[in-house]
Design an enzyme around this catalytic site. Structure first.
Site, PDB file in Angstrom:
ATOM      1  N   GLN A 285       0.808  -0.965   0.024  1.00 31.71           N
ATOM      2  CA  GLN A 285      -0.143  -0.030   0.038  1.00 31.71           C
ATOM      3  C   GLN A 285       1.027   1.320   0.054  1.00 31.71           C
ATOM      4  OE1 GLN A 285      -3.445  -0.144   0.043  1.00 31.71           O
ATOM      5  NE2 GLN A 285      -3.497   2.039  -0.129  1.00 31.71           N
ATOM      6  N   PHE A 286       1.400   1.644  -1.044  1.00 28.22           N
ATOM      7  CA  PHE A 286       2.197   3.029  -1.135  1.00 28.22           C
ATOM      8  C   PHE A 286       1.492   3.922  -0.841  1.00 28.22           C
ATOM      9  CE2 PHE A 286      -0.084   3.435  -5.318  1.00 28.22           C
ATOM     10  CZ  PHE A 286       0.047   4.858  -5.569  1.00 28.22           C
ATOM     11  N   THR A 287       0.236   4.312  -0.648  1.00 28.40           N
ATOM     12  CA  THR A 287      -0.269   5.215  -0.498  1.00 28.40           C
ATOM     13  C   THR A 287      -0.175   5.428   1.009  1.00 28.40           C
ATOM     14  OG1 THR A 287      -2.603   4.215  -0.188  1.00 28.40           O
ATOM     15  CG2 THR A 287      -2.088   5.216  -2.208  1.00 28.40           C
TER      16      THR A 287
END
Length: 145
Positions: A78-80
């Site tokens: 989950q890069f966010t």
């Protein structure tokens, strides 16, 4: 590394209508990777997740870990989690690691969890995923290593 950890009664992730990872009772972990993360941090996070005491003991107190309860672990990249919203309305993701680095460290995290004895399921790195979970408690923690 950042982990948004949720105690789950069940969780599943699917891509293009197909389930790619599914767990029963355990931890649903959204994982973010930043530029200075390395194998050492991934190992430390694996140990933290596996031994995190968020499951009920016989007295109903959150005093047991996934290791003690045979809890399963769902890992979803989950890069966010490294999105910065301090300026404007569009998040900046410059603090997120490159795809190559993040993929490598997520895989290392999974291997470290498996080495500890965890049953681990994953999403598909880089894919558009849908995630469904039943948050048990609800218990949600943000962990940063």
């Amino acid at each position: 590394m950042r982990a948004l950890v949720q105690r789950a009664s069940r969780a599943r992730v699917w891509v293009d209508g197909k389930t790619v990872g599914e767990i029963r009772a355990g931890l649903c972990c959204l994982i973010g990777v930043t530029h200075d993360d390395d194998h050492k941090k991934a190992k430390k996070l694996a140990e933290k997740l596996w031994h995190l005491r968020v499951f009920d003991d016989e007295e109903g107190k959150t005093n047991r870990s996934a290791a003690e309860t045979n809890g399963e672990v769902l890992i979803v990249s989950q890069f966010t989690l490294y999105g910065d919203t301090q300026r404007g309305r569009r998040p900046s993701y410059t603090a997120a690691a490159s795809s190559a680095q993040a993929d490598k460290l997520i895989n290392h995290l999974v291997k470290e969890l498996q080495n500890l004895g965890a049953t681990v399921e994953t999403g598909t790195f880089g894919a558009h995923m849908k995630l469904e979970l039943v948050n048990d408690g609800p218990i949600t923690l943000l962990i940063e290593i």
